[in-house]
Design an enzyme around this catalytic site. Structure first.
Site, PDB file in Angstrom:
ATOM      1  N   ARG A 100      49.202   8.636  -0.999  1.00  0.00           N
ATOM      2  CA  ARG A 100      48.049   8.566  -0.122  1.00  0.00           C
ATOM      3  C   ARG A 100      47.380   7.204  -0.195  1.00  0.00           C
ATOM      4  O   ARG A 100      46.957   6.648   0.822  1.00  0.00           O
ATOM      5  CB  ARG A 100      47.060   9.671  -0.480  1.00  0.00           C
ATOM      6  CG  ARG A 100      46.188  10.066   0.700  1.00  0.00           C
ATOM      7  CD  ARG A 100      45.212  11.111   0.333  1.00  0.00           C
ATOM      8  NE  ARG A 100      45.737  12.455   0.583  1.00  0.00           N
ATOM      9  CZ  ARG A 100      44.980  13.536   0.701  1.00  0.00           C
ATOM     10  NH1 ARG A 100      43.675  13.414   0.578  1.00  0.00           N
ATOM     11  NH2 ARG A 100      45.516  14.704   0.905  1.00  0.00           N
ATOM     12  N   ARG A 127      48.763  14.493   5.873  1.00  0.00           N
ATOM     13  CA  ARG A 127      48.374  13.881   4.617  1.00  0.00           C
ATOM     14  C   ARG A 127      48.653  14.745   3.391  1.00  0.00           C
ATOM     15  O   ARG A 127      48.158  14.454   2.324  1.00  0.00           O
ATOM     16  CB  ARG A 127      46.898  13.507   4.659  1.00  0.00           C
ATOM     17  CG  ARG A 127      46.024  14.695   4.930  1.00  0.00           C
ATOM     18  CD  ARG A 127      44.597  14.272   5.236  1.00  0.00           C
ATOM     19  NE  ARG A 127      43.695  15.260   4.713  1.00  0.00           N
ATOM     20  CZ  ARG A 127      42.538  14.988   4.164  1.00  0.00           C
ATOM     21  NH1 ARG A 127      42.140  13.756   4.075  1.00  0.00           N
ATOM     22  NH2 ARG A 127      41.778  15.943   3.713  1.00  0.00           N
ATOM     23  N   HIS A 128      49.418  15.800   3.557  1.00  0.00           N
ATOM     24  CA  HIS A 128      49.726  16.636   2.410  1.00  0.00           C
ATOM     25  C   HIS A 128      51.219  16.722   2.161  1.00  0.00           C
ATOM     26  O   HIS A 128      52.017  16.882   3.074  1.00  0.00           O
ATOM     27  CB  HIS A 128      49.200  18.055   2.629  1.00  0.00           C
ATOM     28  CG  HIS A 128      47.720  18.157   2.500  1.00  0.00           C
ATOM     29  ND1 HIS A 128      46.887  18.242   3.581  1.00  0.00           N
ATOM     30  CD2 HIS A 128      46.919  18.160   1.410  1.00  0.00           C
ATOM     31  CE1 HIS A 128      45.640  18.313   3.162  1.00  0.00           C
ATOM     32  NE2 HIS A 128      45.627  18.260   1.849  1.00  0.00           N
ATOM     33  N   SER A 154      39.345  12.604  -6.681  1.00  0.00           N
ATOM     34  CA  SER A 154      38.316  13.581  -6.977  1.00  0.00           C
ATOM     35  C   SER A 154      38.142  13.538  -8.476  1.00  0.00           C
ATOM     36  O   SER A 154      39.117  13.612  -9.213  1.00  0.00           O
ATOM     37  CB  SER A 154      38.822  14.957  -6.547  1.00  0.00           C
ATOM     38  OG  SER A 154      37.795  15.683  -5.981  1.00  0.00           O
ATOM     39  N   GLU A 176      39.870  11.059   1.623  1.00  0.00           N
ATOM     40  CA  GLU A 176      39.662  11.192   0.195  1.00  0.00           C
ATOM     41  C   GLU A 176      40.889  10.771  -0.585  1.00  0.00           C
ATOM     42  O   GLU A 176      42.006  11.162  -0.233  1.00  0.00           O
ATOM     43  CB  GLU A 176      39.335  12.659  -0.113  1.00  0.00           C
ATOM     44  CG  GLU A 176      39.018  12.906  -1.553  1.00  0.00           C
ATOM     45  CD  GLU A 176      39.413  14.310  -1.986  1.00  0.00           C
ATOM     46  OE1 GLU A 176      39.059  15.244  -1.242  1.00  0.00           O
ATOM     47  OE2 GLU A 176      40.088  14.439  -3.024  1.00  0.00           O
ATOM     48  N   GLU A 228      49.498  23.273  -1.172  1.00  0.00           N
ATOM     49  CA  GLU A 228      48.436  23.673  -0.261  1.00  0.00           C
ATOM     50  C   GLU A 228      49.133  24.184   0.984  1.00  0.00           C
ATOM     51  O   GLU A 228      50.198  23.722   1.332  1.00  0.00           O
ATOM     52  CB  GLU A 228      47.562  22.468   0.078  1.00  0.00           C
ATOM     53  CG  GLU A 228      46.467  22.264  -0.933  1.00  0.00           C
ATOM     54  CD  GLU A 228      46.344  20.812  -1.361  1.00  0.00           C
ATOM     55  OE1 GLU A 228      45.797  20.581  -2.442  1.00  0.00           O
ATOM     56  OE2 GLU A 228      46.798  19.931  -0.635  1.00  0.00           O
ATOM     57  N   ARG A 258      51.893  20.150  -5.452  1.00  0.00           N
ATOM     58  CA  ARG A 258      50.709  20.804  -4.920  1.00  0.00           C
ATOM     59  C   ARG A 258      51.090  21.578  -3.665  1.00  0.00           C
ATOM     60  O   ARG A 258      51.494  21.002  -2.681  1.00  0.00           O
ATOM     61  CB  ARG A 258      49.674  19.735  -4.565  1.00  0.00           C
ATOM     62  CG  ARG A 258      48.282  20.270  -4.398  1.00  0.00           C
ATOM     63  CD  ARG A 258      47.260  19.137  -4.477  1.00  0.00           C
ATOM     64  NE  ARG A 258      47.038  18.722  -5.847  1.00  0.00           N
ATOM     65  CZ  ARG A 258      46.106  19.256  -6.646  1.00  0.00           C
ATOM     66  NH1 ARG A 258      45.347  20.214  -6.216  1.00  0.00           N
ATOM     67  NH2 ARG A 258      45.949  18.818  -7.864  1.00  0.00           N
TER      68      ARG A 258
END
Lengths: 600, 185
Positions: free
Chosen positions: A574, A380-381, A526, A523, A374, A372
């Site tokens: 996470r 947190r990424h 999802s 989070e 982003e 991913r």
């Protein structure tokens, strides 16, 4: 030349020869002294050699090349307890610390999360030379030690095995470590709190990540990744028990799944392909293929802000990544397994020997990752992470699936609590946090309720506005304060902020049958009921401006009878990070990838 | 959302404040104010031709006009403390920079640890003007920050609910329970 000159020259010569003579004399003296010293040392050495009665009880072993198969049982440090008092045991561990004091040498031997104190003392089993040898073994060297287990009167606070001590009779170095280590393990395990007052060092994150192999040896890292392995295992076990089927989905795809333009491209023969962001579309296609309940543990890469020019064509996989071009080595699974066990650093940008896909290895669970990109270089990424995804057909209401997912999460939490207490406590020693709390049944709030709680706390936001990260965190705090839980579900998100394949709410078109789950206010999942009707799906895709041609295969899979279904996905790193109350995702990713890091 | 800790001084705000103060003091007839200079210092022209210049000066005058002199302090000590905070308001608080805000909040938090009001044991002009002056800062604080400066928040919540004080300013939400455990500070 004049007479004076001649005289002068002669005097000079004399002077020179005098100097030279002196010099020679000095040299000779020096040589004599040196010879004397050497002779002395030789005689001393001879003497000591003759006196060393313990000569064959210590030394550096020949490199283990599988010369012979010794039937020797090695005891785990974890099992060194008072029950084994007075037994003579063999242990293989690392030299953690060494403290020599005259005729004694105290060692701390470390094995994964556990360590034990050992003592080499001059006596009838150990000679002076042996003690000296032990004192000079470099830290982190792997040693084989034969020792008697002795109970101690006073607890040894600094060791996990605090009620025993090893009295060493034989010690051999199996693998020697370089004297200069890039980081000290004692420092790497020190808690950050109160460090300034004591004046002791800790190791900063970049140094840790650059020398990951050594950093992973710390008791804390060992505990974190064992627990992470546990999360994966509990996820798999719980779902298998519920009748789910594990699937593997393709990671090289022809169209971006979330509809975004920012993905990692890969050169694929004569064209380009993308690395899958999530297994979403394939999970659903499996449901349409009647697998009913599926899960997959898979890799993915994410979106990144820069797009790239087409890479030169070649037969190998090439990954264009930000400004540079890096080669993604797809290493066969056995190599990766060895890397974990032997903890050897391999530079990732090497030509792949083969294009085998990475498989899970049997030792530590190592499912492959999700990608991913982003554009967030945050705590947190990661650009590459491990995704645990679920998809399930249901009968009449998507809450059937929601309950199943929350049930699974609760089973994971309970399992960790029951079986990984040692690991949780080890991590807490360095990174203190409150134990993770959850409710049964899981707390479920509606989005509108969440908004109301935030507004009551003074936050201004619109009804259909997505939650920003600070608001998510604040909501987490408010929920914790009101309901005393670190885990909850937020149901019925506004439709506009969800992906095109989300099923709209039947009673209110502004909302959707979608949900997010939070741990400690952040989070982790999802999910939603998916649109299983081809026509509605086409409408929603058009509404979001997605090129229907690119997702034709996806839409077509719903044309031949598709069951209503829902699902969701969590990020392994996470979940581990939040369960343990850690603050940076890189701590729970073995070899993390982010916009600035590609090695080791 | 943009966080503005130092609101550019506007004429409108200064005059609104005085109008609120009048209402707070129970003055029936509103005065007409003007402003002068870059900093928009309020001016009250009186009938004799002379002018009162400055927030504190005018406010004190209004207090006397309303025959509420107790709001300036009862004892000599209380009067001095009231003056101290009025001065603090116009010299430290007004137009302070972003960096200074933290310092101010920390100072006030310490000062208010054992006090209900800014001066003495009753409501004074110091409370009113400090409240009007600090409102824009408190409004922008996150929940966590409000809990960090707990004493300031407590005093602020008390004053904003004090009868007759609030008027032109929106209420700031203050949570009854702490959501951030104190160990985190």
């Amino acid at each position: 030349m004049t007479k004076e000159d001649v005289k002068g020259a002669a005097e000079e010569e004399q002077a020179q020869s005098k100097k030279a003579l002196k010099k020679q004399q000095k040299e000779a003296e020096k040589q004599a002294k040196k010879a004397e010293k050497q002779a002395k040392m030789a005689t001393e050495q001879q003497a000591t050699d003759e006196d060393d009665f313990a000569k064959d009880r210590y030394g550096v072993s020949a490199m283990v090349q599988s010369q012979e198969r010794l039937g020797r049982t090695l005891i785990r440090v974890q099992d060194l307890t008072p029950e084994k008092a007075n037994q003579l045991v063999w242990v293989r561990a690392r030299m953690h610390t060494i403290r020599a004091k005259g005729k004694q040498c105290f060692l701390v031997l470390r094995q994964q999360q556990f360590n034990v104190q050992a003592l080499v003392a001059v006596g009838d089993r150990a000679s002076k030379q042996m003690v000296k040898f032990a004192a000079n073994i470099t830290k982190e060297s792997i040693v084989d030690v034969e020792a008697v287990v002795q109970t101690v009167e006073q607890k040894i606070e600094t060791c996990t095995q605090h009620d025993v001590e090893l009295h060493v009779e034989r010690i051999f170095v199996i693998s020697q470590a370089d004297a200069r280590l890039p980081l000290q393990l004692e420092d790497a395990v020190r808690p950050d709190v109160g460090v300034e007052e004591e004046g002791r060092a800790t190791v900063n994150q970049d140094t840790r990540l650059d020398n990951r192999v050594i950093d992973l040896r710390t008791t804390t890292s060992q505990a974190i990744f064992r627990l992470q392995s546990g999360v994966c295992q509990l996820f798999r076990d719980t779902l298998l028990q519920k009748g789910f089927v594990e699937i593997q989905t393709p990671k090289i795809i022809s169209a971006a799944s979330e509809g975004g333009a920012n993905v990692f491209t890969v050169s694929y023969f004569k064209t380009s392909a993308y690395l899958a962001q999530s297994p979403q579309l394939y999970k659903q296609m499996c449901i349409c293929a009647d697998f009913d309940k599926v899960f997959c543990i898979g890799p993915g890469k994410g979106r990144h802000p820069l797009q790239h020019h087409a890479p030169p064509t070649c037969g190998f996989w090439e990954l264009s990544h930000f400004a540079g071009r890096h080669l993604l080595g797809r290493l066969p699974s056995c190599t990766i397994r060895e890397l974990c066990i032997a903890q050897v650093t391999v530079h990732r940008s090497s030509w792949p020997d083969s294009l085998e896909s990475v498989q899970e290895d049997g030792g530590l669970e190592r499912p492959s990752a999700v990608f991913r990109a982003e554009d967030s270089n945050t705590h947190r990424h990661l650009t590459e992470f491990v995704g645990l995804d679920i998809e399930m057909a249901f009968n009449y209401h998507y809450h059937e699936v929601l309950d199943s997912i929350t049930d699974t999460m609760v089973e994971i939490f309970k399992g960790l609590m029951d079986r990984f207490q040692t690991e949780i406590q080890t991590v807490c020693k360095q990174y203190h946090s409150e134990p993770f709390k959850f409710l049964e049944p899981t707390l479920r709030l509606e989005y509108q309720e969440g908004v109301a709680m935030l507004r009551a706390a003074g936050v201004e936001m619109g009804d259909e506005e997505d939650l920003s990260t600070p608001n998510e965190k604040l909501l987490g705090r408010l929920v914790k304060e009101k309901y005393d839980t670190d885990f909850y579900v937020l149901d019925k998100y506004p439709l506009e902020v969800r992906p095109f394949y989300t099923m709209p709410d039947p009673h209110n078109p502004k909302y959707s049958n979608s949900y997010d789950m939070f741990m400690r206010g952040e989070e982790i999942l999802s999910g939603a009921q998916r649109v299983h009707d081809a026509q509605l799906l086409t409408e929603r895709a058009s509404h979001h401006g997605i090129d229907l041609e690119k997702i034709k295969a996806y839409i077509d899979s719903f044309r031949y009878g598709a069951p209503p279904h829902a699902g969701g996905g969590i990020g392994l790193e996470r979940v581990t990070m939040l369960y343990l109350g850690l603050h940076n995702i890189r701590q729970t990713s073995m070899f993390p990838r982010d916009p600035k890091r590609l090695t080791p | 959302r943009l966080r503005l800790y130092c609101v550019p001084v506007s004429a409108k705000m200064a005059l609104k404040e005085l109008s609120s103060l009048e209402k707070c003091l129970g003055l029936k007839k509103p005065n007409k104010y003007s402003t002068q200079g870059e900093k928009k210092v309020p001016v009250l022209q009186n009938n004799q031709g002379s002018a009162l210049v400055g927030l504190v000066t005018i406010a004190s005058h209004l207090v006397c006009e309303a025959q509420r002199t107790e709001l300036l302090g009862d004892s000599a000590e209380q009067r001095a403390v009231v003056q101290q905070w009025l001065e603090y308001r116009v010299t430290r608080l007004d137009g302070c920079s972003k960096d200074e805000v933290k310092v101010i909040l920390k100072e006030l938090n310490q000062y208010l640890e054992d006090k209900v009001y800014m001066a003495g044991n009753c409501f004074t002009l110091a409370d009113a003007l400090m409240y009007y002056g600090i409102h824009h800062i408190i409004m922008e604080l996150a929940v966590e920050e409000k809990e960090r400066y707990l004493n300031v928040t407590r005093w602020f919540d008390h004053i904003q609910h004090y009868p007759g004080v609030r008027h032109h300013l929106p209420p700031v939400v203050v949570l009854r329970n702490r959501v951030y455990p104190s160990s985190q500070h």
